[in-house]
Scaffold this active site. Structure first.
Site, PDB file in Angstrom:
ATOM      1  N   CYS A   1      12.400  38.221  46.635  1.00 53.65           N
ATOM      2  CA  CYS A   1      13.562  37.803  47.732  1.00 53.65           C
ATOM      3  C   CYS A   1      13.197  36.275  48.152  1.00 53.65           C
ATOM      4  O   CYS A   1      12.031  36.071  48.587  1.00 53.65           O
ATOM      5  CB  CYS A   1      13.782  38.603  48.723  1.00 53.65           C
ATOM      6  SG  CYS A   1      14.976  37.903  50.160  1.00 53.65           S
TER       7      CYS A   1
ATOM      8  N   CYS B   1      13.427  35.525  57.005  1.00 50.51           N
ATOM      9  CA  CYS B   1      13.894  36.780  57.209  1.00 50.51           C
ATOM     10  C   CYS B   1      12.770  37.622  57.757  1.00 50.51           C
ATOM     11  O   CYS B   1      11.629  37.915  56.898  1.00 50.51           O
ATOM     12  CB  CYS B   1      14.772  37.404  56.203  1.00 50.51           C
ATOM     13  SG  CYS B   1      15.341  38.993  56.455  1.00 50.51           S
TER      14      CYS B   1
ATOM     15  N   CYS C   1      20.897  40.235  50.436  1.00 50.36           N
ATOM     16  CA  CYS C   1      19.688  41.031  50.737  1.00 50.36           C
ATOM     17  C   CYS C   1      19.487  41.789  49.402  1.00 50.36           C
ATOM     18  O   CYS C   1      20.282  42.800  49.051  1.00 50.36           O
ATOM     19  CB  CYS C   1      20.110  41.814  51.968  1.00 50.36           C
ATOM     20  SG  CYS C   1      18.767  43.032  52.254  1.00 50.36           S
TER      21      CYS C   1
ATOM     22  N   GLN D   1      20.363  59.083  56.658  1.00 52.94           N
ATOM     23  CA  GLN D   1      19.124  58.403  56.064  1.00 52.94           C
ATOM     24  C   GLN D   1      19.760  57.202  55.080  1.00 52.94           C
ATOM     25  O   GLN D   1      20.538  57.606  54.175  1.00 52.94           O
ATOM     26  CB  GLN D   1      18.442  59.263  55.322  1.00 52.94           C
ATOM     27  CG  GLN D   1      17.505  60.248  55.999  1.00 52.94           C
ATOM     28  CD  GLN D   1      16.344  59.535  56.749  1.00 52.94           C
ATOM     29  OE1 GLN D   1      15.927  58.647  56.259  1.00 52.94           O
ATOM     30  NE2 GLN D   1      15.790  60.407  57.637  1.00 52.94           N
TER      31      GLN D   1
ATOM     32  N   TYR E   1      16.946  67.553  67.504  1.00 55.81           N
ATOM     33  CA  TYR E   1      17.209  66.086  67.073  1.00 55.81           C
ATOM     34  C   TYR E   1      18.073  66.373  65.842  1.00 55.81           C
ATOM     35  O   TYR E   1      17.893  65.524  64.781  1.00 55.81           O
ATOM     36  CB  TYR E   1      16.329  64.870  66.852  1.00 55.81           C
ATOM     37  CG  TYR E   1      15.166  65.175  68.012  1.00 55.81           C
ATOM     38  CD1 TYR E   1      15.448  64.252  69.297  1.00 55.81           C
ATOM     39  CD2 TYR E   1      13.875  65.685  68.214  1.00 55.81           C
ATOM     40  CE1 TYR E   1      14.452  64.240  70.232  1.00 55.81           C
ATOM     41  CE2 TYR E   1      13.103  66.048  69.060  1.00 55.81           C
ATOM     42  CZ  TYR E   1      13.412  65.240  70.265  1.00 55.81           C
ATOM     43  OH  TYR E   1      12.339  65.083  71.420  1.00 55.81           O
TER      44      TYR E   1
ATOM     45  N   GLU F   1      21.351  68.151  69.769  1.00 52.87           N
ATOM     46  CA  GLU F   1      21.541  66.649  69.509  1.00 52.87           C
ATOM     47  C   GLU F   1      22.107  65.917  70.634  1.00 52.87           C
ATOM     48  O   GLU F   1      23.086  66.360  71.355  1.00 52.87           O
ATOM     49  CB  GLU F   1      22.350  66.796  68.086  1.00 52.87           C
ATOM     50  CG  GLU F   1      22.995  65.402  67.837  1.00 52.87           C
ATOM     51  CD  GLU F   1      21.989  64.348  67.755  1.00 52.87           C
ATOM     52  OE1 GLU F   1      21.913  63.153  68.149  1.00 52.87           O
ATOM     53  OE2 GLU F   1      20.997  64.783  67.178  1.00 52.87           O
TER      54      GLU F   1
ATOM     55  N   ASP G   1      13.077  66.280  64.432  1.00 49.83           N
ATOM     56  CA  ASP G   1      13.366  65.031  63.631  1.00 49.83           C
ATOM     57  C   ASP G   1      13.613  64.085  64.569  1.00 49.83           C
ATOM     58  O   ASP G   1      14.772  63.406  64.860  1.00 49.83           O
ATOM     59  CB  ASP G   1      14.506  65.171  62.633  1.00 49.83           C
ATOM     60  CG  ASP G   1      14.448  64.029  61.946  1.00 49.83           C
ATOM     61  OD1 ASP G   1      13.652  62.871  61.905  1.00 49.83           O
ATOM     62  OD2 ASP G   1      15.565  63.835  61.021  1.00 49.83           O
TER      63      ASP G   1
ATOM     64  N   CYS H   1       9.333  59.254  61.545  1.00 46.98           N
ATOM     65  CA  CYS H   1       9.476  57.828  60.923  1.00 46.98           C
ATOM     66  C   CYS H   1       8.188  56.902  61.521  1.00 46.98           C
ATOM     67  O   CYS H   1       8.257  55.780  61.090  1.00 46.98           O
ATOM     68  CB  CYS H   1      11.023  57.218  60.963  1.00 46.98           C
ATOM     69  SG  CYS H   1      11.372  57.092  62.908  1.00 46.98           S
TER      70      CYS H   1
END
Length: 371
Positions: free
Chosen positions: A89, A97, A180, A205, A234, A258, A299, A326
Site C-alpha cells: 500500500c 495512514c 484502501c 465480524q 455480549y 447484549e 465475546d 480481540c
C-alpha cells in the site's frame, strides 16, 4: 480496529519530537510496535515500521525528557530483517495512514509476531506458559495468500470534493486515500447457510471467514450436550447462540445478554424461542437469579469482561466457558481472574482475522480445575 484519538498528556520537560537515534530493534510489543532503547539512560522507545533485530534510524513522534518511554517511527532501515518486504500500500509508512501496522512484514512473520504477543501477555498477566499459533483464516478470495481485500466494512474520513481519507496513527490528521488495499466487498451475513439479520451500522465480524471459523471453534470447544443451559454474554445478534441452541436441542435453554438494543431485536429474530435480555452485561447478571448454567460464551469488547462479569460467570458454576477475545492483554487479565476462582485455560486458538494489522482474535476455553 477503530482507532481512538490520543489524549494529550501533560509535558514532562522539553519535547523530543523529531529527535533521531540509531538503534537495534528489540522484541515485538502489544500494539503494533517493537521495543528499542536509546541514549545513555537506555530510554524505552516503542517503534513502528520496524522488525526485531533490525538496525534503524528512528524519529521520535511522541515524548518529552521526563517521560518513561517515547514513541517513534523507523524512518531509515540500515540493516533489514529477511522478513521485511516493500509495503503493497502506498499509504503505509511513517507519517502516513495509521490503519496497518505490519504492511512491511511478510505474512507468515506477521502471524508469528502476533503469536509472540499473545504468548507474552498470557505469561506476564496470567502467569501461563502457552504455545500459540496464529492461524490463517479462509475467506479472502482472491487475496487469501497476501492479506489484502479482506475487510468487509471500512470507515473513512470525508474530505471536500467527494474525496476520502484515513487518520494518521494516534492523530486527528488525515491522509487522503484513493484506495484502501485491505478493503473488500461488503459482508453477506450468512454463516453455514443460515442468514442473520444485522443493522447496517451494527456489529458483524469484518473478515468474511471470521463468523464461520469462530462459530465452529466455540461450538467445538464447548461440545454442548442436549438439555444443557447456555448463557451467551455480549451476544450481539445471536451468532453463537443460534448454533448452540441447535446443539442443546431447545432455544428455550439459551439466554442472551447484549447491551445494544437494536442487536437485541435482531437476536430475538435470529434465535427464536431464546431469552434475550438487554442491558449492561454486569448489571443484567447481578439482577438475574443466581442459577447454575452449563455453558457460557463471552465475546466482550476490546477492554474485556473484567472482574465483576467473570465473577458472576463462575458463581453460576458452568462446566465450560468459551471466551472470544480481540485483545490479548484483556484476555490474559480475565483468564487470571478465572484462575483465582478455580478455572483454568484448557485450550486456546488464535486467528489472523486482521492481516496487515497487529490485531489478533483468540478463542479460549476455561474449565474448572481437575476437568
Amino acid at each position: 480496529m477503530t482507532r481512538r484519538p490520543t489524549r494529550a498528556r501533560k509535558p514532562r520537560g522539553a519535547s523530543r519530537v523529531g529527535a533521531r537515534f540509531e538503534a537495534v530493534v528489540g522484541p515485538v510489543a502489544h500494539g503494533g510496535h517493537c521495543v528499542a532503547r536509546v541514549g545513555e539512560e537506555s530510554r524505552v522507545v516503542f517503534v513502528r515500521h520496524a522488525l526485531p533485530g533490525e538496525r534503524v534510524v528512528l524519529e521520535v513522534t511522541e515524548g518529552t525528557e521526563g517521560d518513561r518511554f517515547w514513541r517513534a517511527d523507523a524512518v531509515e532501515v540500515l540493516e533489514a530483517s529477511p522478513d521485511r518486504v516493500e509495503p503493497p500500500c502506498p499509504y503505509a509508512g511513517p507519517g502516513l495512514c495509521g490503519g496497518c501496522d505490519f504492511q512491511h512484514v511478510v505474512l507468515p512473520r506477521q502471524r508469528a509476531l502476533k503469536a509472540e504477543v499473545v504468548r507474552e501477555q498470557l505469561s506476564r498477566l496470567a502467569g501461563l506458559d502457552v504455545a500459540v499459533e496464529v492461524e490463517p483464516v479462509p475467506g479472502e478470495p482472491p487475496h487469501e495468500t497476501d492479506g489484502l481485500r479482506w475487510r468487509t466494512r471500512q470507515r473513512y474520513v470525508d474530505l471536500p470534493g467527494g474525496r476520502r481519507g484515513m487518520r494518521k496513527h494516534r492523530s486527528h490528521e488525515v491522509v487522503e486515500v484513493a484506495d484502501c488495499l485491505i478493503a473488500g466487498p461488503p459482508a453477506t451475513h450468512v454463516v453455514d447457510d443460515l442468514e442473520f439479520g444485522v443493522d447496517d451500522a451494527g456489529f458483524w465480524q469484518v473478515h468474511p471467514g471470521a463468523p464461520s471459523v469462530l462459530v465452529s471453534t466455540v461450538v467445538g470447544m464447548l461440545a454442548a450436550r442436549p438439555g444443557e443451559r447456555v448463557l451467551d454474554l455480549y451476544a450481539g445478534v445471536g451468532l453463537f447462540a443460534r448454533f448452540l441452541a441447535a446443539e442443546v436441542g431447545d432455544p428455550g435453554l439459551v439466554t442472551l445478554v447484549e447491551g445494544d438494543r437494536r442487536a437485541c431485536a435482531h437476536a430475538e429474530a435470529n434465535v427464536p424461542g431464546a431469552t434475550v435480555r438487554h442491558g449492561d452485561v454486569g448489571a443484567v447478571l447481578s439482577a438475574l437469579p443466581l442459577e447454575p448454567v452449563d455453558l457460557v460464551v463471552l465475546d466482550p469488547p476490546r477492554e474485556g469482561a473484567k472482574r465483576a462479569v467473570v465473577e458472576a460467570v463462575v458463581a453460576r458454576a458452568p462446566r465450560a466457558a468459551a471466551y472470544v477475545a480481540c485483545d490479548p492483554a484483556a484476555l490474559a487479565r480475565d483468564v487470571a481472574i478465572f484462575a483465582e476462582h478455580g478455572y483454568r485455560l484448557t485450550a486456546l486458538r488464535a486467528f489472523d482475522l486482521f492481516p496487515m494489522t497487529h490485531h489478533v482474535e483468540c478463542v479460549a476455553l476455561l474449565q474448572p480445575a481437575g476437568t
